[in-house]
Design a protein around this motif. Structure first.
Motif, mmCIF file in Angstrom:
data_model
loop_
_atom_site.group_PDB
_atom_site.id
_atom_site.type_symbol
_atom_site.label_atom_id
_atom_site.label_comp_id
_atom_site.label_asym_id
_atom_site.label_seq_id
_atom_site.Cartn_x
_atom_site.Cartn_y
_atom_site.Cartn_z
ATOM 1 N N ALA A 1 0.808 -1.220 0.000
ATOM 2 C CA ALA A 1 0.000 0.000 0.000
ATOM 3 C C ALA A 1 0.838 1.266 0.000
ATOM 4 O O ALA A 1 0.547 2.237 -0.708
ATOM 5 N N ARG A 2 1.924 1.262 0.787
ATOM 6 C CA ARG A 2 2.764 2.463 0.858
ATOM 7 C C ARG A 2 3.400 2.819 -0.492
ATOM 8 O O ARG A 2 3.729 3.983 -0.725
ATOM 9 N N GLU A 3 3.547 1.801 -1.357
ATOM 10 C CA GLU A 3 4.137 2.077 -2.666
ATOM 11 C C GLU A 3 3.274 3.047 -3.471
ATOM 12 O O GLU A 3 3.778 3.757 -4.342
ATOM 13 N N GLY A 4 1.973 3.063 -3.170
ATOM 14 C CA GLY A 4 1.085 3.976 -3.883
ATOM 15 C C GLY A 4 1.206 5.417 -3.454
ATOM 16 O O GLY A 4 0.736 6.329 -4.157
ATOM 17 N N LEU A 5 1.839 5.656 -2.315
ATOM 18 C CA LEU A 5 1.916 7.026 -1.799
ATOM 19 C C LEU A 5 2.765 7.928 -2.685
ATOM 20 O O LEU A 5 2.525 9.141 -2.764
ATOM 21 N N GLU A 6 3.752 7.358 -3.344
ATOM 22 C CA GLU A 6 4.560 8.161 -4.258
ATOM 23 C C GLU A 6 3.708 8.703 -5.399
ATOM 24 O O GLU A 6 3.837 9.861 -5.816
ATOM 25 N N ILE A 7 2.784 7.846 -5.888
ATOM 26 C CA ILE A 7 1.877 8.281 -6.956
ATOM 27 C C ILE A 7 0.873 9.295 -6.407
ATOM 28 O O ILE A 7 0.512 10.252 -7.099
ATOM 29 N N VAL A 8 0.416 9.104 -5.163
ATOM 30 C CA VAL A 8 -0.496 10.070 -4.546
ATOM 31 C C VAL A 8 0.139 11.449 -4.535
ATOM 32 O O VAL A 8 -0.488 12.458 -4.901
ATOM 33 N N ARG A 9 1.382 11.524 -4.087
ATOM 34 C CA ARG A 9 2.059 12.817 -4.011
ATOM 35 C C ARG A 9 2.219 13.427 -5.409
ATOM 36 O O ARG A 9 2.071 14.639 -5.604
ATOM 37 N N ARG A 10 2.514 12.588 -6.394
ATOM 38 C CA ARG A 10 2.693 13.077 -7.758
ATOM 39 C C ARG A 10 1.374 13.577 -8.347
ATOM 40 O O ARG A 10 1.325 14.624 -8.996
#
Length: 332
Positions: free
Chosen positions: A158-167
């Protein structure tokens, strides 16, 4: 594609019974509130149903057993409910994956019969009724303004998606919520990226799919109800002071007769695209204009509306259900 309300009609030699059965899983509700919820909805539904010659009853999913031998059957206390053609609402959104799968089994065996699942009211894949990511994607494709949305990977990913969230979304604030849920349950506002990361760590342990959206400052939302391609009524839901949720179940306040003209074309476009015979479409009211929120089928029922919108929608609902039920069927 899905066509559960039998748009073209299916010949039936069976008699029909003017009954709406609401199938639910009691395990999805707070035990201290369950009796009150059932009593409130039953009171509103029974009175409105009776005006149109319908009966109404709640049925626990655990009391039903779907089967198929010579034809689809749905057993309850030794009686096959599918012996007569009736209407059903199957509440198949929940927190227990096995219970949800069983509710799907119930709705699908009803669909295989000549009875009617009223919440399958669109000619589209059935998951498009409840998956908020799919709704946002289809609405964006249709040209509606939508909130920026990112679906989170599962469990430890799940945390891997946070980079895309920020982008995609930036540094917040954010809304974290389940992809398949309702009534504003479990919707979390995170003001900072750090808060979001902690919320995602918790959500990842639940076994449900989650998404992150940008938080759009708003004064509430407008819900427009359409039956058989025409607007029946509308309402505005507003947050109580100091809150960010406008859902009535979470303390929001509603008033009927909202001006839906700014979103009328969008609503009609959605209904035509989905070929939906019953649909409620929600839009956030922002300073930059309305932004699509989600749509709901019969689970967005008339009992949530204040009067006179409640009776207006109930009348349209039962007339619609009656026409579906009586099409090519015999009275009991």
């Amino acid at each position: 594609m899905y066509s559960a309300v039998r748009e073209a009609g299916t010949p039936s030699a069976k008699p029909y019974e003017r009954m709406v059965n609401w199938v639910y899983n009691p395990g999805d509700f707070n035990p201290s509130h369950l009796d009150k919820i059932i009593a409130d909805i039953t009171d509103r539904w029974t009175a409105q149903a009776a005006r149109h010659g319908f009966g109404f009853r709640f049925v626990e999913a655990g009391d039903l057993t779907p089967a198929c031998s010579d034809r689809p059957r749905l057993w309850r206390d030794g009686v096959d409910l599918l012996e007569t053609r009736q209407c059903y609402i199957v509440d198949d959104i929940g927190n227990d994956p096995q219970a949800v799968s069983y509710l799907h089994a119930i709705s699908r065996v009803i669909d295989a019969s000549d009875s009617i699942v009223l919440n399958h009211a669109m000619v589209a894949p059935e998951w498009l009724e409840r998956d908020k990511l799919a709704m946002v994607g289809r609405a964006a494709q249709l040209g509606l303004k939508v909130p920026r949305t990112v679906a989170l990977p599962f469990r430890r990913h799940a945390r891997e998606g946070l980079e895309i969230v920020r982008r995609e979304i930036g540094d917040g604030p954010y809304i974290l919520k389940a992809r398949e849920s309702g009534t504003g349950f479990g919707v979390l506002k995170a003001d900072t990226f750090e808060q979001l990361r902690a919320g995602v760590d918790i959500a990842a342990q639940t076994g449900k799919g989650y998404l992150v959206q940008e938080f759009l400052p708003n004064s509430g939302d407008i819900r427009v109800a359409l039956v058989e391609g025409e607007v029946v009524t509308s309402m505005v839901r507003e947050q109580s002071a100091g809150r960010y949720l406008s859902n009535i179940a979470q303390g929001g306040e509603a008033r009927a007769g909202a001006d839906f003209s700014p979103v009328l074309d969008d609503c009609l476009r959605v209904v035509r695209e989905l070929r939906a015979s019953y649909l409620c479409v929600d839009f956030l009211i922002t300073d930059d204009g309305p932004v699509f929120g989600e749509w709901c089928t019969v689970m967005a029922n008339f009992s949530q509306f204040p009067e006179p919108a409640r009776s207006e929608l109930a009348d349209a609902f039962f007339r619609w259900a009656g026409r579906l039920l009586e099409r090519d069927a015999l009275p009991a």
